[in-house]
Scaffold this active site. Structure first.
Site, PDB file in Angstrom:
ATOM      1  N   PHE A  91       0.859  -1.183   0.000  1.00  0.00           N
ATOM      2  CA  PHE A  91       0.000   0.000   0.000  1.00  0.00           C
ATOM      3  C   PHE A  91       0.895   1.233   0.000  1.00  0.00           C
ATOM      4  O   PHE A  91       2.087   1.148   0.298  1.00  0.00           O
ATOM      5  CB  PHE A  91      -0.879  -0.012   1.264  1.00  0.00           C
ATOM      6  CG  PHE A  91      -2.355  -0.170   0.989  1.00  0.00           C
ATOM      7  CD1 PHE A  91      -2.826  -1.230   0.237  1.00  0.00           C
ATOM      8  CD2 PHE A  91      -3.280   0.743   1.501  1.00  0.00           C
ATOM      9  CE1 PHE A  91      -4.184  -1.378  -0.008  1.00  0.00           C
ATOM     10  CE2 PHE A  91      -4.639   0.600   1.264  1.00  0.00           C
ATOM     11  CZ  PHE A  91      -5.096  -0.460   0.508  1.00  0.00           C
ATOM     12  N   GLN A 102      -8.623  14.181   3.585  1.00  0.00           N
ATOM     13  CA  GLN A 102      -7.957  13.386   2.552  1.00  0.00           C
ATOM     14  C   GLN A 102      -8.823  13.273   1.306  1.00  0.00           C
ATOM     15  O   GLN A 102      -9.999  12.909   1.389  1.00  0.00           O
ATOM     16  CB  GLN A 102      -7.672  11.986   3.090  1.00  0.00           C
ATOM     17  CG  GLN A 102      -7.025  11.078   2.054  1.00  0.00           C
ATOM     18  CD  GLN A 102      -6.347   9.902   2.714  1.00  0.00           C
ATOM     19  OE1 GLN A 102      -6.977   8.898   3.033  1.00  0.00           O
ATOM     20  NE2 GLN A 102      -5.051  10.023   2.932  1.00  0.00           N
ATOM     21  N   HIS A 159      -9.045  11.036  -1.788  1.00  0.00           N
ATOM     22  CA  HIS A 159      -8.517   9.752  -2.264  1.00  0.00           C
ATOM     23  C   HIS A 159      -8.250   9.872  -3.761  1.00  0.00           C
ATOM     24  O   HIS A 159      -9.101  10.367  -4.499  1.00  0.00           O
ATOM     25  CB  HIS A 159      -9.521   8.631  -1.988  1.00  0.00           C
ATOM     26  CG  HIS A 159      -8.922   7.263  -2.118  1.00  0.00           C
ATOM     27  ND1 HIS A 159      -8.545   6.731  -3.332  1.00  0.00           N
ATOM     28  CD2 HIS A 159      -8.625   6.333  -1.180  1.00  0.00           C
ATOM     29  CE1 HIS A 159      -8.032   5.518  -3.124  1.00  0.00           C
ATOM     30  NE2 HIS A 159      -8.071   5.250  -1.837  1.00  0.00           N
ATOM     31  N   LEU A 214     -15.456   4.610  -4.316  1.00  0.00           N
ATOM     32  CA  LEU A 214     -14.031   4.352  -4.088  1.00  0.00           C
ATOM     33  C   LEU A 214     -13.499   3.178  -4.913  1.00  0.00           C
ATOM     34  O   LEU A 214     -14.149   2.161  -5.056  1.00  0.00           O
ATOM     35  CB  LEU A 214     -13.834   4.048  -2.597  1.00  0.00           C
ATOM     36  CG  LEU A 214     -12.438   3.620  -2.150  1.00  0.00           C
ATOM     37  CD1 LEU A 214     -11.464   4.785  -2.264  1.00  0.00           C
ATOM     38  CD2 LEU A 214     -12.475   3.107  -0.717  1.00  0.00           C
ATOM     39  N   GLU A 274      -6.794   1.688  -3.094  1.00  0.00           N
ATOM     40  CA  GLU A 274      -5.372   1.843  -3.347  1.00  0.00           C
ATOM     41  C   GLU A 274      -4.720   0.478  -3.594  1.00  0.00           C
ATOM     42  O   GLU A 274      -3.664   0.378  -4.214  1.00  0.00           O
ATOM     43  CB  GLU A 274      -4.754   2.497  -2.103  1.00  0.00           C
ATOM     44  CG  GLU A 274      -3.312   2.859  -2.205  1.00  0.00           C
ATOM     45  CD  GLU A 274      -2.913   3.739  -1.023  1.00  0.00           C
ATOM     46  OE1 GLU A 274      -3.523   4.816  -0.851  1.00  0.00           O
ATOM     47  OE2 GLU A 274      -2.015   3.343  -0.274  1.00  0.00           O
ATOM     48  N   ARG A 325      -1.102   9.507  -0.324  1.00  0.00           N
ATOM     49  CA  ARG A 325      -2.315   9.842  -1.069  1.00  0.00           C
ATOM     50  C   ARG A 325      -2.390  11.317  -1.427  1.00  0.00           C
ATOM     51  O   ARG A 325      -2.874  11.688  -2.496  1.00  0.00           O
ATOM     52  CB  ARG A 325      -3.546   9.457  -0.242  1.00  0.00           C
ATOM     53  CG  ARG A 325      -3.777   7.974  -0.236  1.00  0.00           C
ATOM     54  CD  ARG A 325      -5.007   7.611   0.558  1.00  0.00           C
ATOM     55  NE  ARG A 325      -5.211   6.170   0.481  1.00  0.00           N
ATOM     56  CZ  ARG A 325      -6.108   5.497   1.192  1.00  0.00           C
ATOM     57  NH1 ARG A 325      -6.888   6.134   2.039  1.00  0.00           N
ATOM     58  NH2 ARG A 325      -6.222   4.201   1.062  1.00  0.00           N
ATOM     59  N   HIS A 353     -12.483  11.824   0.946  1.00  0.00           N
ATOM     60  CA  HIS A 353     -12.507  10.442   1.439  1.00  0.00           C
ATOM     61  C   HIS A 353     -12.467  10.317   2.959  1.00  0.00           C
ATOM     62  O   HIS A 353     -13.142   9.476   3.530  1.00  0.00           O
ATOM     63  CB  HIS A 353     -11.307   9.713   0.834  1.00  0.00           C
ATOM     64  CG  HIS A 353     -11.214   8.261   1.169  1.00  0.00           C
ATOM     65  ND1 HIS A 353     -12.243   7.380   0.904  1.00  0.00           N
ATOM     66  CD2 HIS A 353     -10.217   7.518   1.745  1.00  0.00           C
ATOM     67  CE1 HIS A 353     -11.879   6.158   1.292  1.00  0.00           C
ATOM     68  NE2 HIS A 353     -10.674   6.224   1.822  1.00  0.00           N
ATOM     69  N   ARG A 387      -3.376  10.717   6.128  1.00  0.00           N
ATOM     70  CA  ARG A 387      -3.471   9.336   6.576  1.00  0.00           C
ATOM     71  C   ARG A 387      -2.922   8.393   5.509  1.00  0.00           C
ATOM     72  O   ARG A 387      -3.169   8.587   4.322  1.00  0.00           O
ATOM     73  CB  ARG A 387      -4.932   8.973   6.860  1.00  0.00           C
ATOM     74  CG  ARG A 387      -5.143   7.513   7.178  1.00  0.00           C
ATOM     75  CD  ARG A 387      -6.548   7.210   7.623  1.00  0.00           C
ATOM     76  NE  ARG A 387      -7.534   7.245   6.550  1.00  0.00           N
ATOM     77  CZ  ARG A 387      -7.699   6.293   5.634  1.00  0.00           C
ATOM     78  NH1 ARG A 387      -6.896   5.238   5.601  1.00  0.00           N
ATOM     79  NH2 ARG A 387      -8.642   6.394   4.716  1.00  0.00           N
TER      80      ARG A 387
END
Lengths: 235, 587
Positions: free
Chosen positions: B118, B240, B242, B252, B255, B286, B353, B398
């Site tokens: 990730f 955030q 995304h 969504l 990732e 991100r 997000h 994050r």
């Protein structure tokens, strides 16, 4: 203009339910059925009542009867369901209506709880995870993905007749999810609790559940596996 | 008004709330969960790619300290190092507990939990290349986690108030929180739920933006209640975006797609992240990826007739990998983008997000405010965990997979702490009738109002302002305009008109109450975003393009009364490792 007909019932003011019609301008877009409901609630009638949450088909809130077929409003595009410009939305059949499109799901949840939907393993847990081979894990595919939307159970005639005694396709799919889990040790107890004329054997293989499941799951097949396990156990 | 009493009340039935509830239910204390939806409808269910934690399955050498380093760096150095240390070190225990509860993780050939790469995850403190540390159940990790937690709460006979909506906090004359006012949605009955410990696990508020990956229910209810009760909000400017929300729909795309080898391309088919992040490429933080995408679009290399999105290429991974590792993505992409990722790339665009900010807490979930001397002060009776809390483990940005870890670890920590506190005995003065009436005032005003504007129109206007003025790139002048527009909306939203006054399952009433919570969250966001005059993590300003550690290596605090903005120190003193000193953040 899309002709939308919605089942309406407010227990505080209505003696009987009725269908209410709305003419909706979709702007020529292939909206999802939930988008149409949101449009009606925002711009036409704030009293129209339904459940919704994720709007992407994973939370299971908006199971509805759409043009006669159970499905999730948020992932049912108009192009898939509308014929002759008509969209008829009713609550899931067979459960008591609380208001409009909202049904009381207590019976459905009670059947889910009845199958003890949690892993049972009394051996002391290791310091890390319990090991499970990819092959054993693969046995849970097609089972653990259930979102408890109740589309299947409320399309099942056996569940309509015996919602208190027949566990129903959703509950049985989860029963099998734990029976199939290599980490679960309660197989015998689980089967014993299902071994009566109603819990499992009221399934008559009609397969409405398979036909409507928005996640493409197959409760009938899972029920078949449970039947085999029960029959083997009796033999 | 009826009173119902509990030792502990948890508001919110998502991952954090149910993990806290499980801890308390196991302890035998009288506990209830109030959830506005049936718990498995909570937004945790939408989490896809996984839960990041150094369980050393993919790499036997993996170390939680490496995960801690990555998280501190990812936070752009305003994550609290004591909290990050706690999360990363306790994490493995919390993950193994979930597995023992039955969570159907995907598996490696050795039978261990499958971990995928990730963004922002490295080995050996950034020196050893990309780490695979994100534990996954295919691309339905949130679903698997939420259902497992619900199942184990059923097993432990937790009391659920499903489809009940908490409207406001009740405080006693000492300023301690002693429960909430809540509406039973089905009947419309309003009750006072009295509690020795009130835990907010109400989740995020992505619905302040017009385009979001968040569920309809993510309306910042905990933020609204806390701010109205005088509790400050921390780091609210940090939202955030995304990188991969499906263009048009906002849903969504994990990732994990990039973790499994997918990458982003512009209109020329170029893998542009190689230019912006030469080492981590598509697996940079991100914030970095989202900004790079917007720059590609602004510079004319966007895809589609409007040139307003980019594409996520997955077809080279092959059908087998896609169907086994990313089955949910294939489904979502076909439904919402009308694209089969096995054959074609998915159109994507950065989409709101996650709320990094929230109610400031310590590692036990205790809500904090700051006294006149600038020292932390515990707010008696109130706890927060999960997205509504700001512990802070995410700081200004994050990392993917850290939200599920956050909610499990701190839901559990809150439960453990409250269990202990209850054992020692919690004595709080009872709320008086007037304390309760005061808390119920907002609901009464809404019910008695006879004029005002329509909830849906006001909500749309609010979401438009946030989308236009407080997006991925921000600018002072523009934000001041946005703040003015919010000021104009303030009274109008306070006086939103509830036409339908019926009692039974009145979702129109809930939507009005939610809108007021969205507004509180949006206002806090706007005012601190304008105040933080630097660029850090997700907060990117065109007029202050650099990070300014001299003035802003700190948390922001926002108080509703007087719209006051303050600063709070970041914790740089972990217990068992050396401090990670701020460095230039590159990927």
């Amino acid at each position: 203009m899309l002709q939308v007909s919605i089942y309406r019932f407010n227990p505080e003011t209505d003696a009987t339910p009725q269908m209410q019609d709305y003419s909706i301008d979709t702007g020529g877009k292939d909206l999802m059925v939930l988008d149409v409901l949101e449009l009606i609630k925002a711009e036409h009638d704030s009293t129209v009542t339904y459940r919704r949450s994720c709007r992407e088909g994973v939370c299971g809130s908006d199971g509805l009867n759409i043009n006669g077929k159970n499905g999730l409003a948020c992932i049912t595009p108009l192009s898939e369901t509308v014929r002759k410009n008509k969209l008829v939305i009713r609550p899931l059949p067979g459960l008591p209506v609380v208001r409009d499109l909202v049904v009381d799901m207590s019976l459905f949840y009670a059947q889910y709880e009845k199958i003890e939907p949690y892993l049972q393993n009394d051996t002391p847990a290791p310091a890390i995870e319990r090991l499970q081979s990819p092959e054993d894990r693969a046995k849970l595919d097609g089972l653990y993905e259930c979102i408890l939307c109740a589309c299947c159970s409320t399309s099942c005639p056996s569940f309509w007749w015996n919602p208190d005694r027949f566990v129903g396709p959703a509950g049985l799919l989860q029963a099998y999810r734990f029976l199939a889990d290599s980490r679960d040790q309660a197989t015998d107890e689980r089967l014993a609790k299902l071994d009566d004329p109603f819990s499992v054997f009221r399934c008559h293989g009609i397969q409405n559940c398979v036909n409507v499941c928005p996640k493409g799951l197959n409760p009938t097949r899972a029920i078949g596996h449970i039947r085999t396990m029960l029959l083997n156990r009796a033999a | 008004m009826r009173t119902i009493s509990f030792d502990g009340v948890i508001v919110g039935g998502g991952g954090a709330g149910m993990r806290a509830a499980l801890q308390l239910a196991q302890s035998g204390y009288k506990t209830a969960v109030i959830s506005k939806v049936f718990p498995t409808r909570s937004h945790t269910v939408s989490a896809q790619g996984g839960i990041t934690c150094a369980i050393a399955s993919a790499d036997p050498q993996d170390d939680w300290r490496w995960h801690m380093y990555d998280t501190v760096k990812g936070s752009d150095y305003i994550g609290d190092q004591d909290a990050i240390e706690y999360m990363c070190s306790v994490g493995p225990e919390a993950i193994f507990e979930l597995e023992h509860m039955g969570l159907p993780f995907s598996r490696t050939e050795e039978g261990r939990i499958y971990q995928r790469p990730f963004g922002g995850q490295s080995k050996n403190y950034g020196e050893g290349g990309q780490a695979a540390r994100t534990c996954a159940a295919a691309d339905r990790t949130g679903h698997a986690l939420l259902h497992t937690l619900y199942q184990n709460n059923v097993k432990n006979q937790t009391v659920f108030f499903n489809e009940w909506f908490a409207t406001d906090l009740v405080k006693n004359s000492d300023g301690a929180v002693v429960g909430v006012i809540a509406i039973c949605i089905e009947t419309g009955e309003t009750v006072y739920v009295k509690s020795k410990a009130t835990v907010f696990a109400t989740g995020g508020a992505g619905r302040i933006y017009a385009s979001t990956t968040n569920a309809h229910i993510n309306t910042g209810d905990g933020m609204g209640m806390a701010l109205r009760a005088g509790v400050p909000a921390q780091d609210m400017e940090m939202w955030q975006f995304h990188p991969t929300g499906i263009y048009g729909a906002g849903t969504l795309v994990t990732e994990g797609c990039r973790g499994e080898g997918g990458y982003l391309v512009n209109a020329d088919g170029e893998r542009f992240m190689e230019r912006y992040a030469p080492n981590a490429k598509d697996l940079a933080g991100r914030d970095v990826v989202a900004r790079s995408m917007i720059l590609e679009i602004l510079e004319g290399r966007g895809c589609g007739p409007e040139g307003d999105h980019v594409k996520l290429k997955l077809d080279h991974l092959g059908e087998e990998v896609l169907e086994s590792r990313l089955p949910g993505i294939c489904e979502l992409s076909r439904t919402f983008a009308h694209v089969d990722p096995v054959k074609e790339p998915i159109p994507v665009v950065p989409t709101c997000h996650y709320m990094m900010g929230g109610i400031p807490t310590n590692i036990h979930g205790q809500a904090l405010t700051v006294d006149a001397q600038g020292s932390d002060e515990i707010i008696p009776g109130l706890y927060a965990c999960g997205e509504v809390a700001c512990v802070s483990v995410h700081g200004a940005n994050r990392l993917g997979g850290n939200s599920l870890l956050d909610l499990v670890v701190f839901g559990r920590a809150s439960g453990l702490f409250i269990e202990d506190a209850l054992k020692q005995g919690i004595e709080l003065r009872d709320a008086t009738t007037s304390d309760i009436e005061e808390a119920n005032q907002r609901l009464i005003s809404l019910n008695e109002g006879s004029a005002g504007e329509n909830v849906a129109a006001l909500r749309k206007e609010l979401q438009g302002v946030m989308q236009n003025y407080f997006g991925v790139f921000r600018n002072g002048e523009f934000m001041q305009e946005g703040v003015k527009k919010l000021a104009d909306l303030k009274e109008r939203i306070a006086n939103v008109h509830l036409e339908d006054k019926s009692n039974a399952f009145n979702t129109a009433r809930i939507e009005c109450l939610e809108l007021q919570n969205l507004f509180e969250t949006a206002e806090a966001t706007a005012i601190v975003a304008e105040a933080r005059k630097e660029s850090r993590g997700a907060h990117a300003r065109e007029d202050f393009t650099e990070r300014n550690d001299d003035e802003w290596l700190c948390h922001s605090l926002y108080y509703r009364e007087g719209q006051k903005v303050d600063k709070r120190g970041v914790n740089f003193t972990p217990r068992t490792v050396d401090t990670f000193q701020p460095k230039i953040r590159t990927y």
